[in-house]
Design a protein around this motif. Sequence first.
Motif, short mmCIF file in Angstrom:
data_model
loop_
_atom_site.label_atom_id
_atom_site.label_comp_id
_atom_site.label_asym_id
_atom_site.label_seq_id
_atom_site.Cartn_x
_atom_site.Cartn_y
_atom_site.Cartn_z
N MET A 98 0.86 -1.05 0.04
CA MET A 98 0.02 -0.02 0.19
C MET A 98 0.79 1.33 -0.05
SD MET A 98 -3.16 -0.41 2.64
CE MET A 98 -4.11 0.96 2.18
N ARG A 99 0.50 2.32 -0.90
CA ARG A 99 1.37 3.52 -0.83
C ARG A 99 0.75 4.27 0.32
NH1 ARG A 99 0.84 7.10 -5.92
NH2 ARG A 99 1.34 8.78 -4.84
N GLN A 100 1.84 4.91 0.90
CA GLN A 100 1.34 6.07 2.14
C GLN A 100 0.86 7.28 1.20
OE1 GLN A 100 4.57 6.13 4.95
NE2 GLN A 100 3.43 4.63 6.20
N ARG A 101 -0.12 8.08 1.93
CA ARG A 101 -0.24 9.38 1.43
C ARG A 101 0.65 10.64 1.91
NH1 ARG A 101 -5.18 8.61 4.57
NH2 ARG A 101 -6.22 6.87 3.51
N SER A 102 0.75 11.45 1.27
CA SER A 102 1.67 12.66 1.44
C SER A 102 1.24 13.49 2.82
CB SER A 102 2.21 13.39 0.32
OG SER A 102 1.06 14.29 0.05
N MET A 103 2.26 14.19 3.45
CA MET A 103 1.62 14.91 4.51
C MET A 103 0.65 16.39 4.01
SD MET A 103 4.28 16.90 7.12
CE MET A 103 3.75 17.35 8.65
N VAL A 104 0.95 16.65 2.60
CA VAL A 104 -0.12 17.60 2.19
C VAL A 104 -1.16 17.17 2.07
CG1 VAL A 104 -0.48 19.24 0.11
CG2 VAL A 104 1.97 18.95 1.11
N MET A 105 -1.44 15.95 1.53
CA MET A 105 -2.78 15.03 1.45
C MET A 105 -3.41 14.73 2.63
SD MET A 105 -4.77 14.08 -0.95
CE MET A 105 -5.59 13.07 -1.66
N ASN A 106 -2.63 14.53 3.79
CA ASN A 106 -3.22 14.21 5.14
C ASN A 106 -3.88 15.65 5.55
OD1 ASN A 106 -2.78 11.73 5.18
ND2 ASN A 106 -0.78 11.63 6.19
N ILE A 107 -3.13 16.46 5.57
CA ILE A 107 -3.47 17.95 5.87
C ILE A 107 -4.78 18.47 5.43
CG2 ILE A 107 -2.86 20.39 6.15
CD1 ILE A 107 -0.13 19.53 6.57
N LEU A 108 -4.85 18.16 4.03
CA LEU A 108 -5.97 18.64 3.24
C LEU A 108 -7.28 17.70 3.56
CD1 LEU A 108 -4.49 19.14 -0.22
CD2 LEU A 108 -5.64 20.91 1.36
N MET A 109 -6.93 16.49 3.92
CA MET A 109 -8.07 15.58 4.30
C MET A 109 -8.58 15.93 5.46
SD MET A 109 -6.88 11.85 3.07
CE MET A 109 -8.04 11.20 3.81
N VAL A 110 -7.84 16.43 6.38
CA VAL A 110 -8.19 16.83 8.00
C VAL A 110 -8.80 18.02 7.75
CG1 VAL A 110 -7.44 17.83 10.18
CG2 VAL A 110 -6.38 15.66 9.06
N ILE A 111 -8.53 19.07 7.09
CA ILE A 111 -9.31 20.33 6.71
C ILE A 111 -10.57 19.97 5.96
CG2 ILE A 111 -9.21 22.59 5.29
CD1 ILE A 111 -6.32 22.68 5.74
N GLY A 112 -10.55 19.20 5.16
CA GLY A 112 -11.98 18.74 4.51
C GLY A 112 -12.92 18.01 5.65
N LEU A 113 -12.34 17.26 6.40
CA LEU A 113 -13.02 16.74 7.42
C LEU A 113 -13.71 17.65 8.40
CD1 LEU A 113 -13.99 13.95 8.84
CD2 LEU A 113 -11.98 14.24 10.18
N PHE A 114 -13.13 18.77 8.84
CA PHE A 114 -13.32 19.69 9.49
C PHE A 114 -14.46 20.53 8.75
CE2 PHE A 114 -9.21 20.04 12.26
CZ PHE A 114 -9.76 19.00 13.06
N ILE A 115 -14.47 20.79 7.62
CA ILE A 115 -15.54 21.67 6.82
C ILE A 115 -16.57 20.98 6.74
CG2 ILE A 115 -15.96 22.45 4.60
CD1 ILE A 115 -13.10 23.37 4.36
N ALA A 116 -16.46 19.37 6.62
CA ALA A 116 -17.80 18.56 6.53
C ALA A 116 -18.49 18.68 7.83
CB ALA A 116 -17.38 17.26 5.80
N GLY A 117 -17.69 18.43 8.92
CA GLY A 117 -18.30 18.40 10.11
C GLY A 117 -18.79 19.78 10.51
N SER A 118 -18.21 20.62 10.18
CA SER A 118 -18.79 21.96 10.54
C SER A 118 -20.27 22.31 9.80
CB SER A 118 -17.97 23.21 10.16
OG SER A 118 -17.90 23.35 8.91
N ILE A 119 -20.37 21.78 8.56
CA ILE A 119 -21.71 21.85 7.90
C ILE A 119 -22.81 21.05 8.37
CG2 ILE A 119 -22.80 21.25 5.96
CD1 ILE A 119 -20.01 22.06 4.29
N ILE A 120 -22.40 19.60 8.93
CA ILE A 120 -23.20 18.96 9.35
C ILE A 120 -23.66 19.40 10.76
CG2 ILE A 120 -23.50 16.63 10.43
CD1 ILE A 120 -21.93 15.44 8.18
N LEU A 121 -22.61 19.90 11.80
CA LEU A 121 -22.94 20.44 12.89
C LEU A 121 -24.03 21.69 12.85
CD1 LEU A 121 -22.56 19.77 16.01
CD2 LEU A 121 -20.63 21.53 15.72
N SER A 122 -23.74 22.44 11.97
CA SER A 122 -24.69 23.56 11.62
C SER A 122 -25.89 23.41 11.05
CB SER A 122 -23.96 24.71 10.42
OG SER A 122 -24.78 25.63 9.92
N ILE A 123 -25.98 22.25 10.30
CA ILE A 123 -27.38 21.76 10.17
C ILE A 123 -28.29 21.21 11.39
CG2 ILE A 123 -28.68 20.03 8.83
CD1 ILE A 123 -26.77 20.29 6.60
#
Length: 66
Positions: A1-26
């Motif tokens: 399995m190929r590991q993800r780069s650090m930039v990809m991990n940071i972008l995934m965490v930011i995307g998770l926070f954005i999705a979580g905030s939208i759901i929490l707002s609703i």
Amino acid sequence: MRQRSMVMNILMVIGLFIAGSIILSIVMGIVGSLLWFAVKVLIPVAIAVWLVRLIAGPSRRNRRYY
């Protein structure tokens, strides 16, 4: 399995926070609207019903008519 780069991990965490905030707002919007409904409608109706029962006295079903 190929590991993800650090930039990809940071972008995934930011995307998770954005999705979580939208759901929490609703969810918080729905909860807030239910609380508004309870405070503005249900509580005054409950107070009005209580006052009418208090003023009307005991139930008329228990009276005996001669």
